[in-house]
Design a protein around this motif. Structure first.
Motif, short mmCIF file in Angstrom:
data_model
loop_
_atom_site.label_atom_id
_atom_site.label_comp_id
_atom_site.label_asym_id
_atom_site.label_seq_id
_atom_site.Cartn_x
_atom_site.Cartn_y
_atom_site.Cartn_z
N LEU A 86 51.19 -5.79 1.07
CA LEU A 86 51.16 -6.65 -0.12
C LEU A 86 50.05 -7.68 -0.02
N LEU A 87 49.93 -8.32 1.14
CA LEU A 87 48.88 -9.33 1.31
C LEU A 87 47.49 -8.71 1.24
N ARG A 88 47.33 -7.52 1.78
CA ARG A 88 46.03 -6.85 1.71
C ARG A 88 45.67 -6.51 0.27
N LEU A 89 46.66 -6.09 -0.51
CA LEU A 89 46.40 -5.78 -1.92
C LEU A 89 46.02 -7.04 -2.69
N LEU A 90 46.68 -8.15 -2.39
CA LEU A 90 46.35 -9.40 -3.08
C LEU A 90 44.95 -9.88 -2.71
N ARG A 91 44.60 -9.78 -1.42
CA ARG A 91 43.25 -10.17 -1.03
C ARG A 91 42.20 -9.22 -1.60
N LEU A 92 42.57 -7.97 -1.77
CA LEU A 92 41.64 -7.00 -2.35
C LEU A 92 41.22 -7.40 -3.76
N ILE A 93 42.13 -7.98 -4.51
CA ILE A 93 41.88 -8.24 -5.92
C ILE A 93 41.24 -9.60 -6.15
N ILE A 94 41.09 -10.41 -5.08
CA ILE A 94 40.56 -11.77 -5.25
C ILE A 94 39.13 -11.75 -5.77
N LEU A 95 38.26 -10.95 -5.15
CA LEU A 95 36.84 -10.97 -5.52
C LEU A 95 36.61 -10.60 -6.99
N PRO A 96 37.09 -9.46 -7.51
CA PRO A 96 36.87 -9.19 -8.93
C PRO A 96 37.57 -10.18 -9.85
N LEU A 97 38.70 -10.71 -9.41
CA LEU A 97 39.41 -11.67 -10.26
C LEU A 97 38.62 -12.96 -10.41
N VAL A 98 38.10 -13.48 -9.28
CA VAL A 98 37.35 -14.73 -9.33
C VAL A 98 36.10 -14.58 -10.18
N VAL A 99 35.32 -13.55 -9.90
CA VAL A 99 34.03 -13.41 -10.60
C VAL A 99 34.23 -13.12 -12.08
N CYS A 100 35.05 -12.13 -12.40
CA CYS A 100 35.17 -11.70 -13.80
C CYS A 100 35.88 -12.74 -14.66
N SER A 101 36.97 -13.32 -14.15
CA SER A 101 37.70 -14.28 -14.97
C SER A 101 36.91 -15.55 -15.20
N LEU A 102 36.19 -16.02 -14.17
CA LEU A 102 35.43 -17.26 -14.35
C LEU A 102 34.17 -17.04 -15.18
N VAL A 103 33.54 -15.89 -15.07
CA VAL A 103 32.40 -15.61 -15.95
C VAL A 103 32.86 -15.59 -17.40
N GLY A 104 33.96 -14.87 -17.68
CA GLY A 104 34.47 -14.84 -19.05
C GLY A 104 34.96 -16.19 -19.52
N GLY A 105 35.61 -16.94 -18.63
CA GLY A 105 36.11 -18.26 -19.02
C GLY A 105 35.01 -19.25 -19.30
N ALA A 106 33.99 -19.30 -18.44
CA ALA A 106 32.88 -20.21 -18.66
C ALA A 106 32.08 -19.82 -19.90
N ALA A 107 31.95 -18.52 -20.15
CA ALA A 107 31.22 -18.08 -21.33
C ALA A 107 31.96 -18.43 -22.62
N SER A 108 33.29 -18.52 -22.56
CA SER A 108 34.05 -18.83 -23.77
C SER A 108 34.01 -20.30 -24.12
N LEU A 109 33.66 -21.16 -23.16
CA LEU A 109 33.67 -22.60 -23.40
C LEU A 109 32.25 -23.07 -23.72
N ASP A 110 31.78 -22.69 -24.88
CA ASP A 110 30.43 -23.05 -25.31
C ASP A 110 30.47 -24.41 -25.99
N PRO A 111 29.80 -25.45 -25.42
CA PRO A 111 29.84 -26.78 -26.04
C PRO A 111 29.31 -26.80 -27.47
N ALA A 112 28.32 -25.93 -27.78
CA ALA A 112 27.75 -25.93 -29.13
C ALA A 112 28.78 -25.52 -30.17
N SER A 113 29.64 -24.53 -29.83
CA SER A 113 30.65 -24.09 -30.78
C SER A 113 31.89 -24.97 -30.73
N LEU A 114 32.16 -25.60 -29.56
CA LEU A 114 33.31 -26.48 -29.49
C LEU A 114 33.11 -27.74 -30.32
#
Length: 533
Positions: A86-114
């Motif tokens: 279980l711990l190995r599976l959770l650590r396996l998913i950390i890298l794609p989760l961090v990169v993809c979720s934060l790229v999408g999250g930062a891209a969605s918070l555009d100050p010009a549109s906010l």
């Protein structure tokens, strides 16, 4: 003809269904109650399986520790192997989760549109999240929930060597700005000291790397990349959608992993109980951890209304009373998605008096970036696990906890126990073992409900503060910008699988919250993302 009644037989019922009261409830209530119970069990199946895994793990661990033979370290590793998976599976998913979720999250918070108002609301949410993180760390050090629990075998050999304060600061910035993105995926920088036996002096190796993922560097790179892609406009939209789709696929994979969690938790808890000297002290420490989290949520729940009072000079508890139904829904469902509609209705009611043009834009933004409750519990859990393993935390490590917990809120996972997965990211960032996450998962079903309450409360007070600013400065809808006038739904999205967050599968219309098949994430021009409790 008049039908005769046979003695002992039921009396005939009238044509309109009226009849003796005793003739109706038996079949009616029984027919309705069974589907409701079945639906409730199906909706909470993962929680029930997790609790069953916790109980079974505790029973097996106590039985082996009391009546079984003393296990050697090799036998203990084999005994806890399903939990290690279980711990190995959770650590396996950390890298794609961090990169993809934060790229999408930062891209969605555009100050010009906010716009300016949205920017102030975003700043409020991030500051309250940082406040919650600091409160969680402070309470954990004050109450020491993990102190006093020791394993059978000493862990002093695992303690990191003492470093100078200057070297710790330099290592922090080396990790924030890595020189190689690929190596950051499996190595972080840490100054090492080598003792020269000839003249008994210490030699520094500032570029030596430890075998831990450089979470800080990946977080900073992902957020900067997301902002850069948003600045590219239409040219960067394709890559943003790629990262968002990758993120959704990662969420589904994590939801599959969580169905294995009850089995892994059972063996992790059983192995930990066998390993501990005093099992009673272990359960006492776990109870202190839960009390520490709940106390922190209560204190933070009182601090946010105080901020509202200082800024607006209005009674915050009248506003808080108006959102009680939404808070009750948050506690009962432990889901931001399930209570979003109730929260919007409460904020637009007579007691709260928040304009629908503000509430229907700011509340989804808060549901995306406001993770006060989750950040507080993650910081408490990180300090608790450090104390459980007798690892003293230095100032730089505490600072890393605060930065990682606050930054991770931008891309928090909308999955069951998503906050625990973010906790694994924090533990990787400060080089702590992730094997004790099983104890956090064992009580997450309770702590997560209080996390959701604090998150929903922060969303509501953010909308109330923005409404007060608009009223005080006489800003009209034109001054708020087009994004606050209505919640846009400009890009069609594909309906996701049932594992995805239900908030993504709803559509917000300008005139009401209709249950349409798709939901465009808060009108920010980003693809949908999962939203955790």
């Amino acid at each position: 003809m008049v039908a005769e009644t046979v003695p002992g037989s039921p009396k005939p019922r009238a044509a309109n269904g009226a009849g003796p009261p005793s003739a109706q409830p038996s079949g009616c209530c029984g027919g309705l109650r069974v589907p409701r119970v079945r639906s409730c069990l199906r909706a909470n199946l993962l929680v029930l399986l997790t609790l069953a895994g916790v109980a079974a793990g505790a029973a097996v661990g106590l039985a082996v520790a009391r009546w079984g033979p003393r296990l050697s370290p090799a036998q203990l590793v084999a005994f806890s192997f399903p939990g290690e998976l279980l711990l190995r599976l959770l650590r396996l998913i950390i890298l794609p989760l961090v990169v993809c979720s934060l790229v999408g999250g930062a891209a969605s918070l555009d100050p010009a549109s906010l716009g300016r108002m949205g920017g102030w609301a975003l700043l409020f949410f991030l500051l309250t999240t940082l406040l919650a993180s600091a409160l969680g760390v402070g309470l954990a050090f004050a109450l020491n929930p993990g102190v006093g629990t020791q394993a059978r075998e000493t862990q002093q050999a695992q303690l990191p060597p003492t470093k100078e304060v200057l070297d710790s600061f330099l290592d922090l910035f080396r990790n924030i700005f890595p020189d190689n993105l690929v190596s950051a995926a499996f190595r972080s920088y840490s100054t090492e000291y080598e003792l020269n036996n000839s003249n008994m002096t210490l030699t520094k190796s500032p570029l030596a790397g430890s075998g831990r993922m450089n979470i800080l560097g990946l977080v900073v790179f992902a957020m900067v990349l997301g902002v850069a892609l948003r600045k590219m406009g239409a040219e960067g939209e394709l890559l943003i959608r790629f990262f968002n789709s990758f993120n959704e696929a990662t969420m589904i994979m994590v939801s599959w992993i969580m169905w294995y969690a009850p089995v892994g938790i059972m063996f992790l808890i059983a192995g930990k109980i066998v390993e501990m000297e005093d099992v009673g002290q272990l359960f006492a420490s776990l109870g202190k951890y839960v009390c520490c989290c709940i106390l922190g949520h209560i204190i933070h729940g009182l601090l946010v209304p105080l901020i509202y009072f200082v800024v607006t000079r209005k009674n915050p508890y009248r506003f808080l009373w108006g959102i009680v139904p939404a808070l009750a829904t948050a506690f009962g469902t432990s889901s931001r998605a399930a209570c979003l509609r109730a929260l919007v209705t409460c904020c637009e009611a007579e007691e709260s008096r928040v304009s629908k043009h503000i509430s229907r834009f700011i509340l989804p933004i808060g549901a995306t970036v406001n993770m006060d409750g989750a950040a507080l519990f993650q910081c408490v859990a990180a300090v608790f696990i450090a104390q459980l393993n007798n690892v003293p935390l230095k100032f730089i490590q505490v600072l890393t906890i605060l930065i990682t917990a606050t930054a991770s809120s931008v891309g928090a996972a909308g999955i069951p126990a998503g906050g625990v997965l973010t906790l694994a990211i924090i533990l990787e960032a400060i080089s702590l073992p992730t094997k004790d996450i099983s104890f956090i998962l064992a009580v997450d079903w309770l702590v997560d409900r209080f996390c959701t309450i604090i998150n929903v409360e922060g969303d509501a007070f953010g909308a109330g503060l923005l409404q007060c600013y608009v009223d005080r400065h006489g800003v009209g809808l034109d001054g708020l910008g087009p994004e606050l006038t209505e919640v846009k739904d400009t890009v069609a999205v594909v309906a996701l699988s049932p594992e995805a967050d239900p908030l993504i599968l709803r559509k917000v219309q300008p005139g009401g919250l209709g249950p349409g098949p798709t939901f465009r994430s808060v009108g920010l021009g980003a693809a949908p993302r999962g939203i955790s409790g």
